[in-house]
Design a protein around this motif. Structure first.
Motif, PDB file in Angstrom:
ATOM      1  N   HIS A 122      75.722   8.666  28.973  1.00  0.00           N
ATOM      2  CA  HIS A 122      74.368   8.843  28.427  1.00  0.00           C
ATOM      3  C   HIS A 122      73.857  10.257  28.691  1.00  0.00           C
ATOM      4  N   ARG A 125      75.588  12.675  26.407  1.00  0.00           N
ATOM      5  CA  ARG A 125      75.021  12.579  25.058  1.00  0.00           C
ATOM      6  C   ARG A 125      73.717  13.363  24.961  1.00  0.00           C
ATOM      7  N   GLU A 126      72.867  13.216  25.965  1.00  0.00           N
ATOM      8  CA  GLU A 126      71.597  13.930  25.953  1.00  0.00           C
ATOM      9  C   GLU A 126      71.807  15.442  26.001  1.00  0.00           C
ATOM     10  N   ARG A 127      72.764  15.907  26.842  1.00  0.00           N
ATOM     11  CA  ARG A 127      73.068  17.348  26.906  1.00  0.00           C
ATOM     12  C   ARG A 127      73.597  17.830  25.557  1.00  0.00           C
ATOM     13  N   TYR A 128      74.479  17.062  24.973  1.00  0.00           N
ATOM     14  CA  TYR A 128      75.057  17.427  23.680  1.00  0.00           C
ATOM     15  C   TYR A 128      73.970  17.502  22.611  1.00  0.00           C
ATOM     16  N   ASP A 129      73.140  16.473  22.549  1.00  0.00           N
ATOM     17  CA  ASP A 129      72.087  16.428  21.537  1.00  0.00           C
ATOM     18  C   ASP A 129      71.078  17.566  21.736  1.00  0.00           C
ATOM     19  N   ALA A 130      70.762  17.910  22.985  1.00  0.00           N
ATOM     20  CA  ALA A 130      69.814  18.987  23.257  1.00  0.00           C
ATOM     21  C   ALA A 130      70.389  20.343  22.848  1.00  0.00           C
ATOM     22  N   ASN A 132      72.646  20.789  20.494  1.00  0.00           N
ATOM     23  CA  ASN A 132      73.092  20.736  19.102  1.00  0.00           C
ATOM     24  C   ASN A 132      71.987  20.174  18.227  1.00  0.00           C
ATOM     25  N   ASP A 133      70.867  20.804  18.265  1.00  0.00           N
ATOM     26  CA  ASP A 133      69.703  20.295  17.517  1.00  0.00           C
ATOM     27  C   ASP A 133      69.710  20.731  16.061  1.00  0.00           C
ATOM     28  N   GLY A 134      70.893  20.810  15.477  1.00  0.00           N
ATOM     29  CA  GLY A 134      70.978  21.153  14.059  1.00  0.00           C
ATOM     30  C   GLY A 134      71.210  22.625  13.834  1.00  0.00           C
ATOM     31  N   ARG A 136      73.820  24.304  14.588  1.00  0.00           N
ATOM     32  CA  ARG A 136      75.226  24.602  14.311  1.00  0.00           C
ATOM     33  C   ARG A 136      75.489  24.582  12.830  1.00  0.00           C
ATOM     34  N   ARG A 141      80.764  22.663  13.624  1.00  0.00           N
ATOM     35  CA  ARG A 141      80.788  21.239  13.957  1.00  0.00           C
ATOM     36  C   ARG A 141      82.192  20.681  14.041  1.00  0.00           C
TER      37      ARG A 141
END
Length: 142
Positions: A122, A125-130, A132-134, A136, A141
């Protein structure tokens, strides 16, 4: 050229199995075994025989239709047995076969791993999502 018996042909084919090929029977078996309901049913039955209603209560979120389909497919694959005891009402028990018991060791280990490491996954996932906020590009990708 010597002829081969059916058993020899099966042994030769078994060596040729390649689960990375879509048409390979082992690929199809992995597809079946990777189903979350299969994993949970096998893990639940690893503690011993259970009735349908017990499985239904233990496995949260499984619909009656999906539980029935899963149990039938596992019975067909030789992973579990279904025993009907004539009584009023009829008693039906599900139990892992020897083959199912060997699979249960793996499924239970995966279930335990998921329960143990979910917080780490979890957080990742949060680190990745933070990060990669679009921002890229499509090329980044891949």
């Amino acid at each position: 050229m010597a002829t081969m018996t059916a058993a020899q042909k099966r042994d030769q084919a078994r060596v040729a199995y390649d689960a990375f090929l879509r048409a390979c029977p082992t690929n199809q078996l992995l597809d079946r075994l990777s189903d979350k309901w299969v994993s949970l049913v096998v893990a639940a039955l690893s503690t011993g025989p259970m009735r349908y209603s017990d499985l239904s209560r233990k496995i949260a979120g499984v619909s009656p239709k999906m539980l029935t389909q899963t149990l039938r497919s596992l019975e067909r694959d030789g992973i579990l047995t279904r025993t009907v005891t004539p009584s009023v009402p009829v008693r039906v028990d599900y139990e892992l076969t020897e083959l199912g018991g060997s699979l249960a060791q793996l499924m239970t280990a995966v279930k335990t791993w998921a329960e143990t490491h979910f917080d780490e996954v979890h957080a990742a996932r949060e680190r990745y999502d933070a990060g990669n906020d679009g921002a890229r590009t499509p090329a980044q990708r891949t």
